[in-house]
Motif scaffolding. Sequence first.
Motif, mmCIF file in Angstrom:
data_model
loop_
_atom_site.group_PDB
_atom_site.id
_atom_site.type_symbol
_atom_site.label_atom_id
_atom_site.label_comp_id
_atom_site.label_asym_id
_atom_site.label_seq_id
_atom_site.Cartn_x
_atom_site.Cartn_y
_atom_site.Cartn_z
ATOM 1 N N ASN A 183 -9.377 42.244 -18.681
ATOM 2 C CA ASN A 183 -8.256 42.647 -19.345
ATOM 3 C C ASN A 183 -7.191 43.037 -18.714
ATOM 4 O O ASN A 183 -6.902 42.633 -17.470
ATOM 5 C CB ASN A 183 -8.714 43.538 -20.747
ATOM 6 N N GLN A 184 -6.341 44.046 -19.416
ATOM 7 C CA GLN A 184 -5.226 44.552 -18.628
ATOM 8 C C GLN A 184 -5.012 46.042 -18.699
ATOM 9 O O GLN A 184 -4.179 46.783 -18.911
ATOM 10 C CB GLN A 184 -3.791 44.020 -19.308
ATOM 11 N N ARG A 197 -6.408 40.274 -23.625
ATOM 12 C CA ARG A 197 -5.244 40.914 -23.223
ATOM 13 C C ARG A 197 -4.911 42.555 -23.609
ATOM 14 O O ARG A 197 -3.867 42.955 -23.796
ATOM 15 C CB ARG A 197 -3.895 40.269 -23.665
ATOM 16 N N ASN A 227 -10.088 44.435 -14.049
ATOM 17 C CA ASN A 227 -8.713 44.869 -14.878
ATOM 18 C C ASN A 227 -7.854 45.439 -13.837
ATOM 19 O O ASN A 227 -7.811 44.918 -12.542
ATOM 20 C CB ASN A 227 -9.210 45.881 -15.801
ATOM 21 N N GLN A 228 -6.735 46.040 -14.245
ATOM 22 C CA GLN A 228 -6.099 46.950 -13.306
ATOM 23 C C GLN A 228 -6.199 48.344 -13.132
ATOM 24 O O GLN A 228 -5.204 49.421 -13.158
ATOM 25 C CB GLN A 228 -4.453 46.686 -13.594
ATOM 26 N N THR A 263 -5.132 49.763 -17.595
ATOM 27 C CA THR A 263 -4.931 50.410 -16.240
ATOM 28 C C THR A 263 -5.840 51.694 -16.076
ATOM 29 O O THR A 263 -5.691 52.261 -15.143
ATOM 30 C CB THR A 263 -3.283 50.884 -16.649
ATOM 31 N N LYS A 278 -4.864 46.372 -23.377
ATOM 32 C CA LYS A 278 -4.104 47.354 -22.643
ATOM 33 C C LYS A 278 -4.837 48.869 -22.615
ATOM 34 O O LYS A 278 -4.867 49.648 -22.004
ATOM 35 C CB LYS A 278 -2.904 47.452 -22.761
#
Length: 564
Positions: free
Chosen positions: A219-220, A197, A242-243, A222, A199
């Motif tokens: 994962n997260q 998780r 991911n994002q 950005t 970021k």
Amino acid sequence: MRTILHKYSACIKSFFGLLVLIACFLGIDILKNPNLSAQRSIKEDVKRGEEDLIFDGMKIAKERIAEAKRNRSDQLDLANLGLSELPEELFKLTDLNGLNLSFNQLADLPPEIGQLTNLQMLRVTDNRLKTLSGEIGKLRSLWHLSVNNNRLTTLPMELRNLDRLDTLNLRSNKFVTLPEPITKLSSLSSLNISGNRLKTIPLSVTSMENLDYIDISQNQLTELPKSICMLNGLTYLYASDNQIKSIPPEIGNLGSLARLFLDNNLIESLPKEIASCGNGVLDLHLSGNRFREFPLEALGSGISILNLSDNQISQLPELFDREERPDSFFLANNYISEIPQSWSHIKFQGLNFRKNRFNQFPKVLLTMDSLFLLDLSGNQITEIPSEIDKLKNLKILGLESNQIKELPSSFSKLTQLEFLFISDNHLQSFPKRLKNLNKLTVIQAVGNPIRSIDPELIAGENILYMEIDPLFLESPNPLEMKVVATQSLIPDHFKHDILCTESAYFTSFDLVKKSNEERILTSQDINLIRRIQADVGDSQRVRKVDPLGVVTLPMLRKYYKDLQ
């Protein structure tokens, strides 16, 4: 993986639950009715079954430990025994180099693990670990540690004492930040922390100067962390799923990068510095992003393979005056309908335009005599030009799901062709001289109204796999011929692997064991084999039909009949 006792225990529980439901429906209270002593017996059996499971797993573990002690073995496998705790005898094997504790039910590693000071490899994957004991820091010889698929959120500070640790796998845990002890592992060259998780990635990661491989996929994130881009020695960087919306200019620092995976993110553009990556050998994967225009920044000297599949690109750039460009483009599933004429003199090796909007075979491709891979499947092409034989180096050709009615006679001059995928078209026959293609190994042509096949093509030693639809076939009838197949004949995602993987995989593709038998498989035969594999669930058990793993179609049919 679950043992037989696991399944036995689960079955008893299900049976007990069913009895309770029936009793409730009939208005009977099983738990309080003294006349139903069977209920008590069932509950006791369930409890005893669970205890036996633990006991048997522990018993097997102790037997293996005793055997390792007798034989002075430095390796011990205690995986998949349902262990919720470790036997005390284990920690007396102080000469162990390798220990596998995977696929158990361990909630923690006891402090005694620190006694195994000679351990070099420790695997504790697929357990229930929430923490790691600080005693793990005493394993100063450890160079490989895998604790993926657990429930870890932190790591003990003592982990930084593992100054020989080379490989650390933390995939699929519950980390929300990169644990600080990792950044102190100066010898670490491979880190997998995907499926968590995260970021952000802290700047302290730059202290890991020996890091060669890092996987931060799933994962997260950005944005691609600038801290990762400062690791000058990185060769492999995986950040897919991911994002990520942006790539920092610092990406240009990664001059040694060989593979960069950024698939399935939210990227719309690239910084010009991306061209400095890779030193001419970078595989750049950007499929499943949000590119509407072709990123010209990716055409620098550092890019070798460019994958832009599954985006929204409708127009290709002019490349006439650009010597610096990738050797292979993967542009499947976009909105492309034509290729600029300026591409005609470029020495491409591979082009994948699967599922685009071509309504005719792009003539500009005929000038690219260096092509070894070309995929035009899933378009609206009706005709293959007679000049196709100009592609003299073509090895893999994908033409599936078009509207092609025939292959020109010049097709038989593609002397280097090895794989032909032409299913779901309108072919009624193959060119008569197709048998002369001595390197042609695979023909997949199901979904065509093919009426006849040249017997010499079938009998040729080079054809190892032919898949056709028998509905229209008049002669010869493949169902009357002896068919030979092996498990490696129909691997999962077969066409995808051939048409979408880098060239290194093509040259050594081992499809089937050599045999003097005639070889041809119809779609019915393929479906039969797949049904057998699905029913059995284990390809090794199919091989029991024949110890060598080579089975004839009659054998397969008999085996499937036995299964029923």
